[in-house]
Design a protein around this motif. Structure first.
Motif, short mmCIF file in Angstrom:
data_model
loop_
_atom_site.label_atom_id
_atom_site.label_comp_id
_atom_site.label_asym_id
_atom_site.label_seq_id
_atom_site.Cartn_x
_atom_site.Cartn_y
_atom_site.Cartn_z
N MET A 117 0.71 -1.24 0.14
CA MET A 117 -0.18 -0.36 -0.06
C MET A 117 0.98 1.10 -0.33
O MET A 117 0.38 2.08 -0.68
CB MET A 117 -1.01 0.13 1.10
N LYS A 118 1.23 1.29 0.25
CA LYS A 118 3.10 2.12 0.43
C LYS A 118 3.61 2.70 -0.90
O LYS A 118 4.50 3.55 -1.06
CB LYS A 118 3.70 2.35 1.99
N VAL A 119 3.96 1.56 -1.57
CA VAL A 119 4.49 1.28 -2.79
C VAL A 119 4.20 1.81 -3.74
O VAL A 119 3.97 1.86 -4.85
CB VAL A 119 5.85 0.00 -2.68
N LEU A 120 2.90 1.05 -4.28
CA LEU A 120 1.96 0.84 -5.26
C LEU A 120 1.52 1.80 -5.56
O LEU A 120 1.07 2.83 -7.03
CB LEU A 120 1.25 -0.55 -4.94
N PRO A 121 0.90 2.79 -4.95
CA PRO A 121 -0.32 3.93 -5.05
C PRO A 121 0.40 5.11 -6.37
O PRO A 121 0.17 5.03 -6.99
CB PRO A 121 -1.25 3.92 -4.47
N PRO A 122 1.99 5.42 -6.09
CA PRO A 122 2.73 6.01 -6.58
C PRO A 122 3.08 6.36 -7.95
O PRO A 122 3.18 6.41 -8.82
CB PRO A 122 3.58 6.64 -5.36
N LEU A 123 2.59 4.70 -7.79
CA LEU A 123 3.72 3.89 -9.20
C LEU A 123 2.10 3.97 -10.57
O LEU A 123 1.93 4.33 -11.44
CB LEU A 123 3.70 2.43 -9.57
#
Length: 155
Positions: A117-123
């Motif tokens: 959740m901390k990694v993918l939304p920015p992508l």
């Protein structure tokens, strides 16, 4: 056999309905281009955009039933089952039968799924930024509203 000028005249009146000019074709092409871009961004994590969609549902409401996820994503259950199988193999989610209604299968995030959740939304935001970099905020809002209306016309 009709001549090419009569074909051209006939087709001209239907130009709005012909690929590559029509709405459906343009939506499909935009979707495919965004999908490819996002797939490339997710590749280092071994995930697909559909995995991301399932994770998004669970980040908002962990423990959704498979039917609940399918309803949110407007997907058929059979398609979702295989995706959740692969996510379970990757230790991103696990399934449990509902304690009250054993017919219901709930999907829960593992710690690994929660950490994404901390990694993918920015992508995902990077792909959206790429698609909308020359649209104003108002134009982006309008596009989303129009797409919602188009989707509702078919539901």
């Amino acid at each position: 056999m009709p001549d090419s000028s009569s074909n051209a005249e006939f087709l001209q009146q239907w130009r709005y309905a012909l690929a590559p000019y029509n709405l459906g074709y343009k939506l499909k092409l935009a979707s495919q281009l965004m999908y490819r871009d996002f797939l490339d961004r997710l590749a280092p994590y071994g995930l697909t955009p559909f995995h991301y969609l399932v994770l998004c549902c669970l980040w908002e409401e962990d423990g959704l039933s498979t039917t609940g996820i399918a309803d949110k994503l407007k997907q058929l259950g059979a398609t979702l089952t295989g995706v959740v199988d692969r996510m379970e193999d990757r230790n991103l989610v696990y399934r449990e039968r509902d304690s009250i209604d054993r017919r219901i299968v709930r999907v829960w995030l593992t710690n690994e799924g929660k950490q994404l959740m901390k990694v993918l939304p920015p992508l995902g935001a990077e792909t959206i930024q790429c698609a909308t970099n020359d649209l104003s905020e108002a134009e982006q809002t309008t596009v989303l509203k129009l797409l919602d209306r188009i989707i509702e016309n078919f539901l």
